[in-house]
Design a protein around this motif. Sequence first.
Motif, short mmCIF file in Angstrom:
data_model
loop_
_atom_site.label_atom_id
_atom_site.label_comp_id
_atom_site.label_asym_id
_atom_site.label_seq_id
_atom_site.Cartn_x
_atom_site.Cartn_y
_atom_site.Cartn_z
N PRO A 112 -41.66 16.47 -127.96
CA PRO A 112 -41.02 15.57 -128.93
C PRO A 112 -40.23 16.33 -129.99
CG PRO A 112 -43.37 15.72 -129.37
CD PRO A 112 -43.14 16.44 -128.08
N MET A 113 -39.04 15.85 -130.25
CA MET A 113 -38.21 16.37 -131.34
C MET A 113 -38.20 15.41 -132.52
SD MET A 113 -35.05 18.00 -129.20
CE MET A 113 -34.55 19.02 -130.59
N VAL A 114 -38.36 14.12 -132.23
CA VAL A 114 -38.49 13.09 -133.27
C VAL A 114 -39.61 12.16 -132.84
CG1 VAL A 114 -37.38 11.23 -134.55
CG2 VAL A 114 -36.01 13.20 -133.81
N ILE A 115 -40.50 11.83 -133.78
CA ILE A 115 -41.63 10.95 -133.50
C ILE A 115 -41.30 9.54 -134.01
CG2 ILE A 115 -44.06 10.49 -133.97
CD1 ILE A 115 -43.67 12.89 -132.24
N ASP A 116 -41.58 8.56 -133.21
CA ASP A 116 -41.39 7.17 -133.60
C ASP A 116 -42.22 6.87 -134.86
OD1 ASP A 116 -41.66 4.22 -133.66
OD2 ASP A 116 -40.70 4.31 -131.69
N TRP A 117 -41.61 6.19 -135.82
CA TRP A 117 -42.29 5.88 -137.09
C TRP A 117 -43.56 5.05 -136.89
CZ3 TRP A 117 -43.00 0.84 -138.88
CH2 TRP A 117 -42.29 -0.16 -138.19
N ARG A 118 -43.67 4.42 -135.73
CA ARG A 118 -44.82 3.55 -135.46
C ARG A 118 -46.01 4.30 -134.87
NH1 ARG A 118 -41.03 -0.54 -132.12
NH2 ARG A 118 -40.25 1.50 -131.47
N ALA A 119 -45.80 5.56 -134.47
CA ALA A 119 -46.88 6.33 -133.86
C ALA A 119 -47.96 6.64 -134.90
CB ALA A 119 -46.32 7.63 -133.28
N PRO A 120 -49.22 6.77 -134.47
CA PRO A 120 -50.30 7.06 -135.43
C PRO A 120 -50.04 8.31 -136.26
CG PRO A 120 -51.23 6.39 -133.32
CD PRO A 120 -49.74 6.52 -133.11
N VAL A 121 -49.43 9.34 -135.66
CA VAL A 121 -49.21 10.58 -136.40
C VAL A 121 -48.19 10.40 -137.52
CG1 VAL A 121 -47.31 11.52 -135.02
CG2 VAL A 121 -48.98 13.08 -136.03
N SER A 122 -47.40 9.32 -137.46
CA SER A 122 -46.39 9.07 -138.49
C SER A 122 -46.96 8.32 -139.69
CB SER A 122 -45.24 8.25 -137.91
OG SER A 122 -44.64 8.91 -136.82
N GLN A 123 -48.10 7.69 -139.54
CA GLN A 123 -48.63 6.84 -140.60
C GLN A 123 -48.78 7.55 -141.94
OE1 GLN A 123 -51.85 4.09 -139.58
NE2 GLN A 123 -52.95 4.78 -141.40
N PRO A 124 -49.24 8.81 -142.00
CA PRO A 124 -49.36 9.47 -143.30
C PRO A 124 -48.04 9.61 -144.05
CG PRO A 124 -50.71 10.60 -141.69
CD PRO A 124 -49.86 9.62 -140.93
N PHE A 125 -46.91 9.51 -143.34
CA PHE A 125 -45.63 9.58 -144.06
C PHE A 125 -45.55 8.47 -145.10
CE2 PHE A 125 -41.11 8.61 -144.65
CZ PHE A 125 -40.64 9.87 -145.00
N TYR A 126 -46.17 7.33 -144.81
CA TYR A 126 -46.13 6.19 -145.71
C TYR A 126 -47.36 6.08 -146.60
CZ TYR A 126 -42.57 4.88 -142.30
OH TYR A 126 -41.48 4.89 -141.48
N ARG A 127 -48.46 6.63 -146.17
CA ARG A 127 -49.71 6.38 -146.90
C ARG A 127 -50.32 7.60 -147.58
NH1 ARG A 127 -53.38 2.02 -143.61
NH2 ARG A 127 -51.69 0.81 -142.67
N ALA A 128 -49.94 8.81 -147.18
CA ALA A 128 -50.53 10.00 -147.79
C ALA A 128 -50.19 10.08 -149.27
CB ALA A 128 -50.04 11.25 -147.06
#
Length: 691
Positions: A112-128
């Motif tokens: 992966p070069m870009v991860i979908d914003w909906r993937a679990p690994v992306s969640q901290p971008f919004y909540r961390a």
Amino acid sequence: MSASPLAESDPSTDPLARERSHLHASRAALRAMREDVQSLDIRDVTANWVNAAVLQAQMDERIKALADLAGTPLFFGRLDYLHPVGADRAEGAEGERFYIGRRHVHDADGDPMVIDWRAPVSQPFYRASRKDPQDVGLRRRFGYTGGDLSAYEDENLTDPTESAHTSRLLQAEIERPRVGPMRDIVATIQPEQDEIVRGGLAGSVCVQGGPGTGKTAVGLHRVAYLLYAHRERLARTGTLVIGPNRSFLQYIEQVLPALGELSVAQATVDDLVTKDVEVRGTDEAPAAVLKGDARMAEVLRRAIRSHVTPPTEPVVVVRGSRRWRVPAYEVAEMVTELLARDMRYGAAHEALPQRIAHSVLVRMEEAGEAPDDRVQNAVARNPAVKAAVKAIWPAVDPAKLVLRLLSDADFLGAHAEGLFDEDEQRTILWTKPARSVKSVKWSAADAVLIDEARDLVSRTQSLGLVVLDEAQDLSPMQYRAVGRRCSTGSVTVLGDLAQGTTPWSTASWAQALAHLGKPDAVVEELTAGFRVPREVIAYASRLLPAISPGLAPVESVRESPGSLTVTEVAGDALDAAVVAACEESLHREGSIGLIAADARIPALAGALTAAGHAYLSPGEETSAESRLTLVPASLAKGLEYDYVVLDEPAAVVDGEPDGRTGLRRLYVALTRAVSGLAVVHAAPLPEALTA
């Protein structure tokens, strides 16, 4: 928090240059992914033309989803984890750095070069956060200028020496001028919004949100997230977004495609219920309110069941030389049992001949015969059985039933007894009854009644997910119409009680959810405003004690001094002053909405034309002909413009049937501005606004 400005330098030494290089490589990888799909030859994998057509349609949809949209950043953030992240949480990725974007992009090796914003690994971008960094050491946001990556901003979540600051890039993205249709907020989703977006499919949710809190965007992003998390299930059961009018749907229609979701249907409530009904008439407000009352559901149920007539004669079936007799009392027991089960009328109509036929088969077996299912079906089609069913449980046409209810005072009175008093019944009845279904000028409220009757006859198909926006304006019967379409699925309800502008608008979400058939839905409230400037929302919130006592006002996070001007002019100078305010707004960047009472639209249209200004109508905002839209107040709900000129608030209030509804309409009009609001008036402002 550190930031990097626009710069041109060596990728090997400059972080911004490295990020640009990654963006360039990611775009190339996305093009390669698209070309891979385009190069597939379906003739090699399909055995017939039907499979080929289905596969080709799926490929075409995939190709569209992989389009690199001009001016839309491929990624908007980056997460640097402190420790390696499990592959199962990262769409197959391994490592500690992830670029967060609108869709998944991988290289030729599948990494992966870009991860979908909906993937679990992306969640901290919004909540961390600093209190809960969620193993994120660094969160990086990217800024773009004209589609080019121009800046980045870092937040070191585990650095105790770094103090918390409002992100300038985040603020700039929120305040970016709005021209054309609504855009996604995927780069700016806040923690409280993300919790709603990522809520599970099993439960229904109601989002109460004042102007600018992002409830519509949250609802649309929730659709995108649930399609990502439950794609196969929702592909089978279907997804639907319901909006208040076509202009609103045109305004939001590009949000989901920008997130890679191309197959979500959109409709208004009227679209759903007018499938077989042409709406050509209108109701006076008192009649519309009563027709939309939940009591009408029971009136319709009684009216349909009144067609059932208990049998007085036995059913005699002749087969060959034998006559088989089913006594009237036995058929009556079948009818009573079907009524007690409260089945759909049409389903019971289909079941009754089978019940009678089964009784005949029992008698055949008792006489020593050995009939099978084919014999039972033949008996069910026997002329004597069909005649008996027609007399006992006749077919009902929903439109004809509603026609009779609204035109026959005795029929309505018989089934509305104890529900509607005589005055209410007279209000519902047509003054000039139509002669036939084809000649009726049905109203929108009539169409909802026909839809209810249609469901009483035959069950309405349920979808897996329904999103209902601007829900506060629906009548109880309209809620029931929507609820039928998600009876086995979930619903996301979006609205603001303070913006209810119909005579039948709901008083509470508890009532609305009960009518929807989802009384256990969780009610969430968004109170942080990201769209409307603080000065503007505070001015509009003066109306809240009069229109929705007890409702918490929106707390805007945006300070924009000078964003509100209120100008009083002489009556004969009003049109010229409004045109001048529009001209001043046109000197600024972004979209302009001139909102006025519906009755004032022709005069203002003439004034703009005379002054040489082209203008659009709501729903035409994608046109490049003008940045100015002339908006009737009745269509302003859900729309937003960078700058709003509001013409004559008193006329907006007076354009509604009652003062409270008028003030709510004014509240909507006052809260459509993203950057600035200019109020121009000649008549005195409403007292609630000057208090």
